[in-house]
Design an enzyme around this catalytic site. Structure first.
Site, PDB file in Angstrom:
ATOM      1  N   SER A 157       0.829  -1.197   0.000  1.00  0.00           N
ATOM      2  CA  SER A 157       0.000   0.000   0.000  1.00  0.00           C
ATOM      3  C   SER A 157       0.876   1.264   0.000  1.00  0.00           C
ATOM      4  CB  SER A 157      -0.962  -0.030   1.192  1.00  0.00           C
ATOM      5  OG  SER A 157      -1.973   0.928   1.034  1.00  0.00           O
ATOM      6  N   ASP A 181       0.113  -4.176  -4.077  1.00  0.00           N
ATOM      7  CA  ASP A 181      -1.043  -3.283  -4.268  1.00  0.00           C
ATOM      8  C   ASP A 181      -0.730  -1.866  -3.784  1.00  0.00           C
ATOM      9  OD1 ASP A 181      -3.508  -3.128  -5.497  1.00  0.00           O
ATOM     10  OD2 ASP A 181      -4.628  -3.319  -3.645  1.00  0.00           O
ATOM     11  N   HIS A 266      -7.405  -5.770  -0.977  1.00  0.00           N
ATOM     12  CA  HIS A 266      -6.155  -4.993  -0.927  1.00  0.00           C
ATOM     13  C   HIS A 266      -5.019  -5.850  -0.370  1.00  0.00           C
ATOM     14  CE1 HIS A 266      -3.876  -1.373  -1.078  1.00  0.00           C
ATOM     15  NE2 HIS A 266      -3.971  -1.029   0.195  1.00  0.00           N
ATOM     16  N   VAL A 429     -14.488 -29.000 -30.617  1.00  0.00           N
ATOM     17  CA  VAL A 429     -14.178 -28.030 -29.569  1.00  0.00           C
ATOM     18  C   VAL A 429     -12.656 -27.978 -29.436  1.00  0.00           C
ATOM     19  CG1 VAL A 429     -14.424 -27.400 -27.142  1.00  0.00           C
ATOM     20  CG2 VAL A 429     -16.324 -28.535 -28.331  1.00  0.00           C
ATOM     21  N   ARG A 430     -12.103 -26.782 -29.553  1.00  0.00           N
ATOM     22  CA  ARG A 430     -10.645 -26.607 -29.465  1.00  0.00           C
ATOM     23  C   ARG A 430     -10.284 -26.049 -28.094  1.00  0.00           C
ATOM     24  NH1 ARG A 430      -8.618 -26.909 -34.752  1.00  0.00           N
ATOM     25  NH2 ARG A 430     -10.291 -26.843 -36.321  1.00  0.00           N
ATOM     26  N   VAL A 431      -9.290 -26.647 -27.467  1.00  0.00           N
ATOM     27  CA  VAL A 431      -8.888 -26.239 -26.122  1.00  0.00           C
ATOM     28  C   VAL A 431      -7.370 -26.032 -26.092  1.00  0.00           C
ATOM     29  CG1 VAL A 431      -8.859 -26.840 -23.672  1.00  0.00           C
ATOM     30  CG2 VAL A 431     -10.782 -27.563 -25.110  1.00  0.00           C
ATOM     31  N   GLY A 434      -3.058 -22.972 -20.830  1.00  0.00           N
ATOM     32  CA  GLY A 434      -2.084 -21.909 -20.591  1.00  0.00           C
ATOM     33  C   GLY A 434      -0.828 -22.425 -19.927  1.00  0.00           C
ATOM     34  N   GLU A 435      -0.994 -23.331 -18.943  1.00  0.00           N
ATOM     35  CA  GLU A 435       0.145 -23.807 -18.162  1.00  0.00           C
ATOM     36  C   GLU A 435       1.067 -24.721 -18.968  1.00  0.00           C
ATOM     37  OE1 GLU A 435      -1.853 -21.512 -15.539  1.00  0.00           O
ATOM     38  OE2 GLU A 435      -2.783 -23.011 -16.809  1.00  0.00           O
ATOM     39  N   LYS A 438      -0.254 -26.703 -24.427  1.00  0.00           N
ATOM     40  CA  LYS A 438      -0.710 -27.743 -25.349  1.00  0.00           C
ATOM     41  C   LYS A 438      -2.080 -27.392 -25.924  1.00  0.00           C
ATOM     42  CE  LYS A 438       1.725 -31.620 -23.144  1.00  0.00           C
ATOM     43  NZ  LYS A 438       1.547 -32.923 -22.432  1.00  0.00           N
ATOM     44  N   LYS A 439      -2.266 -27.724 -27.208  1.00  0.00           N
ATOM     45  CA  LYS A 439      -3.549 -27.523 -27.873  1.00  0.00           C
ATOM     46  C   LYS A 439      -4.160 -28.889 -28.190  1.00  0.00           C
ATOM     47  CE  LYS A 439      -2.123 -23.195 -30.078  1.00  0.00           C
ATOM     48  NZ  LYS A 439      -1.928 -22.476 -31.373  1.00  0.00           N
TER      49      LYS A 439
END
Length: 488
Positions: A157, A181, A266, A429-431, A434-435, A438-439
């Site tokens: 803060s 923050d 906060h 369906v495409r996925v 993020g981690e 992989k697609k």
């Protein structure tokens, strides 16, 4: 004879002239008389107690407090306080720092007397607190040649801005400043020298967890002020800090602790950093994006060219020419890590149909675990269009094998739904994870699945042959859209 006597007298006088470097100890201490802040070197055994203070100008306090000259030093700077006492997060952070770095020095800066004034007064005091901290750091560097490459300032803060001012005033740059923050009021439009900025350390990383409302009225500063600025859950209300939680808190403890609701989001910045210290093997991942709206569509889950980063202690020190905003989702409690997925679906339909704010559920099944009935809402669903959205799971389900998609009924009665049942056809369906980056493409077991509002879920399994990404038509447009949002 007279000349010889004069020379002898002159030499005698010169012998008694004190050398400039031989200033008395009390004179050296006078150089630090203006410092009001106190520097408590806390211990791993008693992280909540101020047992020993390092005093600028009194070098013997370093040995007395068992300061470790060869290890890194964390300097923790608290923020504004209503009570004039330390908040409960301070010993928790001290304890977590020692657990991660057992040989380190963890110093807590006590500026409580200045921090308990009216907010504008305490905000103005950050300049003096920053000056105190800078003088303390310079003294250590000059007195015992302590390398500033070992110094990491952590400010919460108002303390974040005090840390920034300290970093701007030290004779040599400190290694790192982490802003937890940083306060918004009076600092949102302030010039860089009076607030935290990227120039204040070799590396500045910032967590923004309570950036609601108009600028300068937001509890936390809204604009990016570091090399890496991370906005968990968009930077607004954090999970577990909602109205329902407030009512539960009031029911249990009365209105005495209602300020905890305000501090909840906060203060989440601190607990996210503590989480990064304690869960070393499971760092939370954040993703660079132009806007939080684009992130909510799942358009920014790329790790190319430093577009993703770890939150907290093990952040990758990426310095770009301009500030980069990064986003992620979190759980409501520790451990905060979640797993992000972009889902893309093309809705086929014989007639042109558009529905808004439609509720869905998706279930993911993998090699390690499963996550069922993840609720999400699509702002718009139209026939013969592709839609992208973000979902996340609280467990690591491993490599994806199957998914179910269900279109829920509206919570209110709709005559149009009664007379005209809505149905879309879905082939794939495409996925994207993020981690893992992989697609995966999922196909309907029947070649094409009918998804009807309020009916049973459609099931999709991992396609036997993963199709090559085409660069024509809609696919090309979607690829360009993803890149535009990621390259913020």
């Amino acid at each position: 004879m007279g000349r010889a006597a004069l020379l002898a007298a002159l030499c005698l006088c010169l012998r008694w002239v004190p050398a400039p470097c031989a200033a008395p100890a009390d004179e050296a201490e006078k150089n630090f008389e203006g410092i009001e802040s106190k520097f408590s070197l806390r211990t791993a055994a008693e992280p909540d107690e101020d047992l020993c203070y390092l005093v600028p100008g009194q070098v013997e306090t370093l040995a007395h407090c068992n300061f470790n000259h060869t290890s890194k030093t964390f300097v923790v700077i608290h923020g504004w306080t209503v009570t004039g006492m330390y908040e409960s997060w301070v010993p928790k952070l001290v304890d977590a720092l020692y657990k991660r770095e057992p040989d380190s020095n963890v110093i807590v800066v006590d500026w409580l007397s200045r921090a308990q004034q009216h907010y504008p007064v305490s905000a103005a005091y950050t300049k003096l607190v920053g000056k105190d901290v800078a003088m303390f750091i310079d003294w250590m560097e000059e007195e015992i040649k302590y390398p500033l490459n070992n110094v990491h300032l952590l400010g919460y803060s108002l303390g974040a801005h005090a840390a920034g001012i300290a970093g701007s005033l030290t004779k040599k740059k400190v290694n790192r400043i982490t802003g937890l923050d940083p306060a918004g009021p009076t600092f949102e439009y302030a010039d860089a020298p009076t607030r935290l900025s990227p120039d204040d350390a070799d590396f500045v990383d910032v967590l923004h967890t309570y950036t609601r409302g108009s600028p300068d009225r937001s509890i936390g500063i809204q604009k990016p002020v570091g090399h890496v600025d991370i906005y968990p859950n968009g930077g607004g209300f954090q999970p577990g800090c909602n109205l329902g939680e407030a009512l539960r808190l009031i029911a249990e403890k009365g209105f005495a602790d209602v300020d905890q609701l305000v501090k909840c989001s906060h203060e989440r910045s601190i607990h996210l950093f503590i989480d990064s210290l304690l869960y070393e093997e499971k760092p939370s991942m954040a993703y660079r994006c132009t806007t939080k709206e684009a992130f909510e569509k799942g358009l920014c889950l790329s790790c190319r060219k430093n577009r993703c980063n770890n939150l907290g202690y093990k952040v990758n020190r990426v310095r770009t020419k301009r500030n980069s905003k990064m986003y992620l989702k979190t759980r409501a409690q520790m451990p905060y890590k979640v797993f992000h997925y972009q889902v893309k679906i093309h809705f086929f339909g014989k007639t042109n149909t558009t529905k808004t704010n439609q509720p869905f559920q998706i279930s993911l099944y993998g090699t390690l675990d499963e996550s069922e009935n993840i609720a999400f809402t699509l702002p718009e669903v139209s026939s013969n269009k592709t839609f992208s959205f973000l979902i996340y799971t609280e467990v690591d389900i491993g490599d994806l094998l199957m998914l179910k998609l269900q279109w829920d009924k509206d919570t209110f009665f709709s005559w149009s739904d009664w007379w005209t049942p809505f149905t879309f056809n879905i082939q794939r369906v495409r996925v994207k994870s993020g981690e893992t980056q992989k697609k995966v493409v999922f196909c309907s077991r029947d070649g094409i699945s009918r998804l009807s509002k309020g009916e049973e879920a459609a099931i999709f399994v991992k396609c036997m042959e993963q199709p090559v990404n085409r660069k024509r038509g809609g696919a090309k447009k979607a690829s360009k859209e993803n890149s535009a949002h990621e390259s913020a």
